[in-house]
Motif scaffolding. Structure first.
Motif, PDB file in Angstrom:
ATOM      1  N   ALA A   1       0.837  -1.217   0.000  1.00  0.00           N
ATOM      2  CA  ALA A   1       0.000   0.000   0.000  1.00  0.00           C
ATOM      3  C   ALA A   1       0.864   1.256   0.000  1.00  0.00           C
ATOM      4  O   ALA A   1       0.568   2.230  -0.701  1.00  0.00           O
ATOM      5  N   ALA A   2       1.943   1.247   0.772  1.00  0.00           N
ATOM      6  CA  ALA A   2       2.831   2.407   0.832  1.00  0.00           C
ATOM      7  C   ALA A   2       3.483   2.658  -0.514  1.00  0.00           C
ATOM      8  O   ALA A   2       3.591   3.815  -0.973  1.00  0.00           O
ATOM      9  N   GLY A   3       3.916   1.599  -1.180  1.00  0.00           N
ATOM     10  CA  GLY A   3       4.529   1.759  -2.492  1.00  0.00           C
ATOM     11  C   GLY A   3       3.549   2.296  -3.521  1.00  0.00           C
ATOM     12  O   GLY A   3       3.889   3.171  -4.329  1.00  0.00           O
ATOM     13  N   LEU A   4       2.309   1.793  -3.505  1.00  0.00           N
ATOM     14  CA  LEU A   4       1.285   2.286  -4.427  1.00  0.00           C
ATOM     15  C   LEU A   4       0.983   3.761  -4.184  1.00  0.00           C
ATOM     16  O   LEU A   4       0.804   4.541  -5.126  1.00  0.00           O
ATOM     17  N   ALA A   5       0.903   4.150  -2.903  1.00  0.00           N
ATOM     18  CA  ALA A   5       0.632   5.550  -2.578  1.00  0.00           C
ATOM     19  C   ALA A   5       1.740   6.462  -3.096  1.00  0.00           C
ATOM     20  O   ALA A   5       1.473   7.544  -3.640  1.00  0.00           O
ATOM     21  N   LYS A   6       2.982   6.046  -2.940  1.00  0.00           N
ATOM     22  CA  LYS A   6       4.102   6.828  -3.469  1.00  0.00           C
ATOM     23  C   LYS A   6       4.009   6.937  -4.990  1.00  0.00           C
ATOM     24  O   LYS A   6       4.237   8.009  -5.567  1.00  0.00           O
ATOM     25  N   ASP A   7       3.677   5.828  -5.651  1.00  0.00           N
ATOM     26  CA  ASP A   7       3.557   5.834  -7.107  1.00  0.00           C
ATOM     27  C   ASP A   7       2.464   6.783  -7.578  1.00  0.00           C
ATOM     28  O   ASP A   7       2.574   7.390  -8.650  1.00  0.00           O
ATOM     29  N   LEU A   8       1.392   6.916  -6.778  1.00  0.00           N
ATOM     30  CA  LEU A   8       0.295   7.808  -7.135  1.00  0.00           C
ATOM     31  C   LEU A   8       0.635   9.275  -6.891  1.00  0.00           C
ATOM     32  O   LEU A   8      -0.052  10.162  -7.391  1.00  0.00           O
ATOM     33  N   GLY A   9       1.661   9.534  -6.112  1.00  0.00           N
ATOM     34  CA  GLY A   9       2.068  10.909  -5.876  1.00  0.00           C
ATOM     35  C   GLY A   9       1.718  11.476  -4.527  1.00  0.00           C
ATOM     36  O   GLY A   9       1.774  12.696  -4.333  1.00  0.00           O
ATOM     37  N   VAL A  10       1.331  10.626  -3.561  1.00  0.00           N
ATOM     38  CA  VAL A  10       1.109  11.124  -2.202  1.00  0.00           C
ATOM     39  C   VAL A  10       2.436  11.643  -1.657  1.00  0.00           C
ATOM     40  O   VAL A  10       3.453  10.957  -1.701  1.00  0.00           O
ATOM     41  N   GLY A  11       2.418  12.865  -1.146  1.00  0.00           N
ATOM     42  CA  GLY A  11       3.668  13.517  -0.759  1.00  0.00           C
ATOM     43  C   GLY A  11       4.388  12.851   0.378  1.00  0.00           C
ATOM     44  O   GLY A  11       5.620  12.732   0.369  1.00  0.00           O
ATOM     45  N   SER A  12       3.668  12.376   1.394  1.00  0.00           N
ATOM     46  CA  SER A  12       4.297  11.804   2.579  1.00  0.00           C
ATOM     47  C   SER A  12       3.589  10.510   2.953  1.00  0.00           C
ATOM     48  O   SER A  12       2.383  10.507   3.201  1.00  0.00           O
ATOM     49  N   VAL A  13       4.327   9.416   2.959  1.00  0.00           N
ATOM     50  CA  VAL A  13       3.776   8.104   3.279  1.00  0.00           C
ATOM     51  C   VAL A  13       4.543   7.527   4.469  1.00  0.00           C
ATOM     52  O   VAL A  13       5.771   7.444   4.433  1.00  0.00           O
ATOM     53  N   SER A  14       3.824   7.163   5.530  1.00  0.00           N
ATOM     54  CA  SER A  14       4.458   6.660   6.750  1.00  0.00           C
ATOM     55  C   SER A  14       3.703   5.443   7.263  1.00  0.00           C
ATOM     56  O   SER A  14       2.537   5.222   6.927  1.00  0.00           O
ATOM     57  N   LEU A  15       4.380   4.663   8.088  1.00  0.00           N
ATOM     58  CA  LEU A  15       3.762   3.520   8.745  1.00  0.00           C
ATOM     59  C   LEU A  15       3.474   3.848  10.206  1.00  0.00           C
ATOM     60  O   LEU A  15       4.199   4.620  10.835  1.00  0.00           O
ATOM     61  N   VAL A  16       2.392   3.256  10.721  1.00  0.00           N
ATOM     62  CA  VAL A  16       2.062   3.309  12.147  1.00  0.00           C
ATOM     63  C   VAL A  16       1.997   1.882  12.651  1.00  0.00           C
ATOM     64  O   VAL A  16       1.248   1.057  12.118  1.00  0.00           O
ATOM     65  N   GLY A  17       2.782   1.557  13.652  1.00  0.00           N
ATOM     66  CA  GLY A  17       2.724   0.230  14.252  1.00  0.00           C
ATOM     67  C   GLY A  17       1.606   0.167  15.274  1.00  0.00           C
ATOM     68  O   GLY A  17       1.572   0.957  16.216  1.00  0.00           O
ATOM     69  N   ASN A  18       0.697  -0.784  15.105  1.00  0.00           N
ATOM     70  CA  ASN A  18      -0.439  -0.907  16.018  1.00  0.00           C
ATOM     71  C   ASN A  18      -0.441  -2.290  16.668  1.00  0.00           C
ATOM     72  O   ASN A  18       0.144  -3.238  16.152  1.00  0.00           O
ATOM     73  N   LYS A  19      -1.100  -2.391  17.824  1.00  0.00           N
ATOM     74  CA  LYS A  19      -1.196  -3.637  18.587  1.00  0.00           C
ATOM     75  C   LYS A  19       0.193  -4.134  18.998  1.00  0.00           C
ATOM     76  O   LYS A  19       0.479  -5.339  18.952  1.00  0.00           O
ATOM     77  N   VAL A  20       1.027  -3.201  19.379  1.00  0.00           N
ATOM     78  CA  VAL A  20       2.406  -3.510  19.746  1.00  0.00           C
ATOM     79  C   VAL A  20       2.466  -3.880  21.226  1.00  0.00           C
ATOM     80  O   VAL A  20       1.967  -3.149  22.079  1.00  0.00           O
ATOM     81  N   ARG A  21       3.085  -4.993  21.533  1.00  0.00           N
ATOM     82  CA  ARG A  21       3.124  -5.493  22.908  1.00  0.00           C
ATOM     83  C   ARG A  21       4.464  -5.244  23.603  1.00  0.00           C
ATOM     84  O   ARG A  21       4.521  -5.158  24.823  1.00  0.00           O
ATOM     85  N   ASP A  22       5.557  -5.145  22.820  1.00  0.00           N
ATOM     86  CA  ASP A  22       6.858  -4.999  23.463  1.00  0.00           C
ATOM     87  C   ASP A  22       7.874  -4.447  22.466  1.00  0.00           C
ATOM     88  O   ASP A  22       7.544  -4.160  21.308  1.00  0.00           O
ATOM     89  N   LYS A  23       9.118  -4.305  22.909  1.00  0.00           N
ATOM     90  CA  LYS A  23      10.180  -3.758  22.074  1.00  0.00           C
ATOM     91  C   LYS A  23      10.497  -4.665  20.892  1.00  0.00           C
ATOM     92  O   LYS A  23      10.916  -4.192  19.836  1.00  0.00           O
ATOM     93  N   ASP A  24      10.310  -5.978  21.060  1.00  0.00           N
ATOM     94  CA  ASP A  24      10.539  -6.890  19.937  1.00  0.00           C
ATOM     95  C   ASP A  24       9.583  -6.597  18.788  1.00  0.00           C
ATOM     96  O   ASP A  24       9.971  -6.647  17.613  1.00  0.00           O
ATOM     97  N   ASP A  25       8.307  -6.298  19.119  1.00  0.00           N
ATOM     98  CA  ASP A  25       7.336  -5.931  18.081  1.00  0.00           C
ATOM     99  C   ASP A  25       7.755  -4.638  17.378  1.00  0.00           C
ATOM    100  O   ASP A  25       7.659  -4.514  16.149  1.00  0.00           O
ATOM    101  N   GLU A  26       8.210  -3.653  18.142  1.00  0.00           N
ATOM    102  CA  GLU A  26       8.674  -2.396  17.552  1.00  0.00           C
ATOM    103  C   GLU A  26       9.855  -2.636  16.619  1.00  0.00           C
ATOM    104  O   GLU A  26       9.904  -2.093  15.499  1.00  0.00           O
ATOM    105  N   SER A  27      10.788  -3.453  17.060  1.00  0.00           N
ATOM    106  CA  SER A  27      11.978  -3.733  16.251  1.00  0.00           C
ATOM    107  C   SER A  27      11.609  -4.437  14.953  1.00  0.00           C
ATOM    108  O   SER A  27      12.165  -4.144  13.887  1.00  0.00           O
ATOM    109  N   LEU A  28      10.662  -5.364  15.014  1.00  0.00           N
ATOM    110  CA  LEU A  28      10.214  -6.067  13.810  1.00  0.00           C
ATOM    111  C   LEU A  28       9.640  -5.088  12.791  1.00  0.00           C
ATOM    112  O   LEU A  28       9.971  -5.144  11.599  1.00  0.00           O
ATOM    113  N   ILE A  29       8.771  -4.185  13.250  1.00  0.00           N
ATOM    114  CA  ILE A  29       8.152  -3.216  12.340  1.00  0.00           C
ATOM    115  C   ILE A  29       9.205  -2.305  11.733  1.00  0.00           C
ATOM    116  O   ILE A  29       9.209  -2.050  10.515  1.00  0.00           O
ATOM    117  N   GLU A  30      10.113  -1.796  12.531  1.00  0.00           N
ATOM    118  CA  GLU A  30      11.154  -0.911  12.012  1.00  0.00           C
ATOM    119  C   GLU A  30      12.059  -1.638  11.021  1.00  0.00           C
ATOM    120  O   GLU A  30      12.445  -1.086   9.992  1.00  0.00           O
TER     121      GLU A  30
END
Length: 251
Positions: A174-203
């Motif tokens: 979805a992020a790649g498609l949005a960039k291809d369409l010309g959306v100026g700023s595309v970011s991810l939000v990590g949700n349902k995160v339980r610990d630092k391991d989950d954060e590290s996986l997303i990053e």
């Protein structure tokens, strides 16, 4: 500001769309909250009455108006139908928030849905390019309501992902498609995160896209936690940080 929220089904798009809508309203902004997900639960998350939500027709179901504005008879239809009054007439208002239900873009099958799809995209285009108020688009699992024209009016796209391989894969597509369409700023939000391991996986798996924040796992987000917007709870502390980051220069 015009913000689109996308991601895999069940990742938390509606929760984050409703939360951002309430934070914008809390800070004095008028907001168009647009439910572009066929599941159509944004109104409930925002606390609108069930009876009012049920009476509000999805824009795609306004058959007579679509035929009048977009045409379609004989295979001829307008690519740019007039929709300004439709946005005001077919929305619910509570405080500074106006709720619209889009309905889903139809897939090619036995009937031609070109007029309906043209009309939906005209509504998104009008919201993205012509309205001065904040617009929060709660997208379906894809980004099919956006075209190259409408995407240029979207300031930010936030892709919601859970800390799982499937959710992260969907988010990166979805992020790649949005960039291809010309959306100026595309970011991810990590949700349902339980610990630092989950954060590290997303990053680690973000595919080069910026991760603007992490939201803790909350089993009852459609209950009291979401509606009261308490400043002291972990979810709302993280959500306010994400909201503040939308206004940082260069973000």
């Amino acid at each position: 500001m015009k913000i689109a929220i996308s991601g895999k089904g069940g990742a938390g798009k509606t929760t984050i769309s409703a939360s951002l809508t309430r934070l914008f309203e809390e800070n004095g902004h008028s907001v168009y909250a647009v439910d572009a997900d066929p599941d159509a639960s944004l109104g409930m998350a925002l606390g609108f009455e069930d009876a009012d939500i049920s009476r509000l027709p999805p824009i795609v179901d306004l058959k007579e108006i679509i035929e009048e504005r977009a045409g379609g008879k004989g295979g001829i239809f307008s690519l740019n139908p007039k929709v300004d009054d439709v946005i005001e007439r077919f929305s619910l208002q509570s405080g500074r928030v106006r709720l619209l239900k889009m309905g889903s873009i139809k897939k090619a099958a036995t009937a031609c849905y070109c007029p309906e799809n043209s009309f939906l995209k005209a509504v998104v285009r009008a919201l993205a390019l012509e309205k001065d108020d904040v617009v929060v688009l709660d997208m379906c699992a894809g980004i099919e309501h956006l075209t190259r024209g409408t995407a240029q009016g979207v300031d930010r796209m936030l892709i919601v992902t859970e800390p799982t391989a499937i959710s992260l894969k969907t988010a990166k597509v979805a992020a790649g498609l949005a960039k291809d369409l010309g959306v100026g700023s595309v970011s991810l939000v990590g949700n349902k995160v339980r610990d630092k391991d989950d954060e590290s996986l997303i990053e680690r798996e973000a595919g080069g896209f910026d991760v603007v924040g992490f939201l803790p796992y909350e089993p009852d987000m459609f209950g009291a936690t979401l509606r009261k917007a308490g400043s002291g709870e972990p979810f709302w502390t993280a959500m306010r940080s994400i909201y503040a980051g939308l206004f940082k220069p260069g973000s």
